[in-house]
Write a protein that holds these residues in place. Structure first.
Motif, PDB file in Angstrom:
ATOM      1  N   GLY A  95     106.710  70.059 105.341  1.00  0.00           N
ATOM      2  CA  GLY A  95     107.875  69.758 106.175  1.00  0.00           C
ATOM      3  C   GLY A  95     107.663  68.680 107.211  1.00  0.00           C
ATOM      4  O   GLY A  95     108.591  68.355 107.949  1.00  0.00           O
ATOM      5  N   MET A  98     108.746  63.213 105.232  1.00  0.00           N
ATOM      6  CA  MET A  98     109.947  63.187 104.409  1.00  0.00           C
ATOM      7  C   MET A  98     110.384  61.750 104.165  1.00  0.00           C
ATOM      8  O   MET A  98     109.904  60.811 104.808  1.00  0.00           O
ATOM      9  CB  MET A  98     111.064  63.996 105.060  1.00  0.00           C
ATOM     10  N   ALA A 125     117.243  67.277 100.704  1.00  0.00           N
ATOM     11  CA  ALA A 125     117.553  67.959 101.959  1.00  0.00           C
ATOM     12  C   ALA A 125     118.945  67.624 102.468  1.00  0.00           C
ATOM     13  O   ALA A 125     119.329  68.036 103.558  1.00  0.00           O
ATOM     14  CB  ALA A 125     116.510  67.602 103.016  1.00  0.00           C
ATOM     15  N   LYS A 262     114.882  63.473 101.866  1.00  0.00           N
ATOM     16  CA  LYS A 262     114.179  64.212 100.822  1.00  0.00           C
ATOM     17  C   LYS A 262     112.797  64.625 101.313  1.00  0.00           C
ATOM     18  O   LYS A 262     112.078  63.834 101.921  1.00  0.00           O
ATOM     19  CB  LYS A 262     114.021  63.351  99.566  1.00  0.00           C
ATOM     20  N   PHE A 263     112.429  65.884 101.033  1.00  0.00           N
ATOM     21  CA  PHE A 263     111.084  66.373 101.300  1.00  0.00           C
ATOM     22  C   PHE A 263     110.264  66.293 100.009  1.00  0.00           C
ATOM     23  O   PHE A 263     110.828  66.181  98.911  1.00  0.00           O
ATOM     24  CB  PHE A 263     111.131  67.843 101.734  1.00  0.00           C
ATOM     25  N   GLN A 269     111.644  76.644 101.093  1.00  0.00           N
ATOM     26  CA  GLN A 269     113.102  76.626 101.219  1.00  0.00           C
ATOM     27  C   GLN A 269     113.562  76.896 102.640  1.00  0.00           C
ATOM     28  O   GLN A 269     114.605  76.403 103.071  1.00  0.00           O
ATOM     29  CB  GLN A 269     113.718  77.651 100.262  1.00  0.00           C
ATOM     30  N   VAL A 272     113.631  73.552 104.346  1.00  0.00           N
ATOM     31  CA  VAL A 272     114.774  72.765 103.861  1.00  0.00           C
ATOM     32  C   VAL A 272     116.072  73.285 104.465  1.00  0.00           C
ATOM     33  O   VAL A 272     116.910  72.508 104.933  1.00  0.00           O
ATOM     34  CB  VAL A 272     114.848  72.793 102.322  1.00  0.00           C
ATOM     35  N   ASP A 273     116.225  74.594 104.480  1.00  0.00           N
ATOM     36  CA  ASP A 273     117.453  75.193 105.017  1.00  0.00           C
ATOM     37  C   ASP A 273     117.623  74.909 106.509  1.00  0.00           C
ATOM     38  O   ASP A 273     118.732  74.625 106.978  1.00  0.00           O
ATOM     39  CB  ASP A 273     117.448  76.706 104.782  1.00  0.00           C
ATOM     40  N   PHE A 275     116.394  72.346 108.185  1.00  0.00           N
ATOM     41  CA  PHE A 275     116.720  70.930 108.336  1.00  0.00           C
ATOM     42  C   PHE A 275     118.168  70.664 107.932  1.00  0.00           C
ATOM     43  O   PHE A 275     118.906  69.952 108.623  1.00  0.00           O
ATOM     44  CB  PHE A 275     115.785  70.077 107.484  1.00  0.00           C
ATOM     45  N   THR A 276     118.578  71.231 106.819  1.00  0.00           N
ATOM     46  CA  THR A 276     119.930  70.998 106.302  1.00  0.00           C
ATOM     47  C   THR A 276     120.996  71.494 107.271  1.00  0.00           C
ATOM     48  O   THR A 276     122.028  70.838 107.466  1.00  0.00           O
ATOM     49  CB  THR A 276     120.100  71.696 104.939  1.00  0.00           C
ATOM     50  N   PRO A 304     122.294  69.784  99.919  1.00  0.00           N
ATOM     51  CA  PRO A 304     121.246  69.452  98.954  1.00  0.00           C
ATOM     52  C   PRO A 304     121.679  69.695  97.510  1.00  0.00           C
ATOM     53  O   PRO A 304     121.372  68.898  96.619  1.00  0.00           O
ATOM     54  CB  PRO A 304     120.100  70.390  99.346  1.00  0.00           C
TER      55      PRO A 304
END
Length: 325
Positions: A95, A98, A125, A262-263, A269, A272-273, A275-276, A304
């Motif tokens: 993380g 990116m 992401a 993008k990671f 996850q 990603v969640d 960050f999103t 994503p």
């Protein structure tokens, strides 16, 4: 009977303890990732100063406010963006590294210039900005004031008019559309992969035509040394109302850029969640929206899942155009 009852009670107790223990382990597992706890590095595959750099730095500023950590921008040009992309692909999926890029890079995947998938080989992401201001321009000394005037001369003298192209890039895709829609042949010359290099070559007279995001050439247009022949959008841009689209002039030439994060693949996850969620929130921030509009772009959030789905569809659509070239 009492003995049997005692055994049953003991079994139930063990079961409850076991469930409680499992739940505790699950909770601990979920709480293990507290991201971000240190500086996050965003790599973009172009030099500083262009549209991608401007948008990345704008988004990073708001991500810092939202997530409470520093986001450092690393400009790593080379191989039309492939060098930086592969570096992120090979990075540890923790993380803290990116990629920030745009959908124009999908042309590389379509043509095989990139031997990887921008969807399958990364953890998408989300999308944050849309820019539909890709503009076809000529120098004022060309004598052309409209797209039609350029097309007429190109028909009279095939391959005489030169055009700045980076093979396997969005400039390549645009060239295919122009030639097919207008029924002309251009002299396609590679004068550099970065917007800055291509713009310098164009202003220096090495090529007659250039396609670039409006913000990268705006000062020259305002000074009168460069003429915008067409915006490659489906409709006129509200912040640039006087520049007609290619479509309204009778030519099906359209291109837009969607800017994505993008990671590395296999990034957890939870990261990603987190960050999103921050990305979606800043897309609704009015101050962020205003800053993006200064560059003639628009805040444009795409999850994503939708980013992956639509990027794959775009690769298929690009293949139909590029496959005929």
């Amino acid at each position: 009977m009492k003995k049997k009852l005692s055994i049953i009670i003991m079994c139930l107790a063990f079961l409850l303890i076991g469930c409680s223990s499992n739940n505790s382990k699950e909770n601990i597992s979920k709480e293990e990732i507290n991201w971000p706890e240190k500086t996050v590095e965003i790599t973009l595959p172009y030099n500083a100063g262009g549209d991608t750099d401007l948008y990345c730095r704008t988004a990073a500023k708001y991500l810092e406010e939202e997530l409470g950590q520093t986001f450092v921008i690393v400009n790593k040009a080379g191989g039309s963006g492939i060098v930086a992309s592969k570096e992120i692909m090979a990075s540890k999926p923790d993380g803290y590294k990116m990629l920030f890029n745009h959908t124009a890079a999908l042309v590389q995947e379509t043509t095989g210039l990139a031997d990887f998938s921008y969807t399958d080989d990364f953890a998408n992401a989300g999308t944050i900005i849309e820019d539909s201001t890709y503009t076809l321009v000529a120098r004022a000394d060309s004598g052309w004031n409209t797209l039609e005037e350029m097309v007429e001369e190109a028909k009279e003298s095939p391959k005489k008019i030169s055009y700045s192209i980076v093979h396997g890039s969005v400039t390549h895709y645009v060239a295919e559309q122009i030639e097919k829609s207008a029924g002309i042949e251009l002299n396609k010359l590679d004068v550099g992969s970065s917007s800055a290099d291509r713009t310098a070559a164009f202003l220096g007279g090495q090529v007659d035509l250039l396609v670039v995001n409006y913000i990268n050439i705006a000062d020259y247009i305002e000074a009168g040394t460069v003429v915008p022949l067409a915006i490659l959008s489906t409709e006129r841009i509200p912040t640039i109302p006087d520049v007609p689209t290619a479509v309204e002039q009778g030519y099906e030439v359209v291109s837009r850029k969607l800017y994505e994060f993008k990671f590395p693949k296999d990034t957890d996850q939870q990261i990603v969640d987190t960050f999103t969620a921050a990305l979606e929130k800043i897309s609704k921030n009015e101050e962020f929206q205003k800053e993006v509009e200064k560059f003639h772009g628009q805040a444009f959030y795409r999850s994503p899942e939708l980013t992956s789905k639509e990027d794959k569809e775009q690769v298929e659509d690009l293949s139909k155009v590029m496959g005929e070239s």
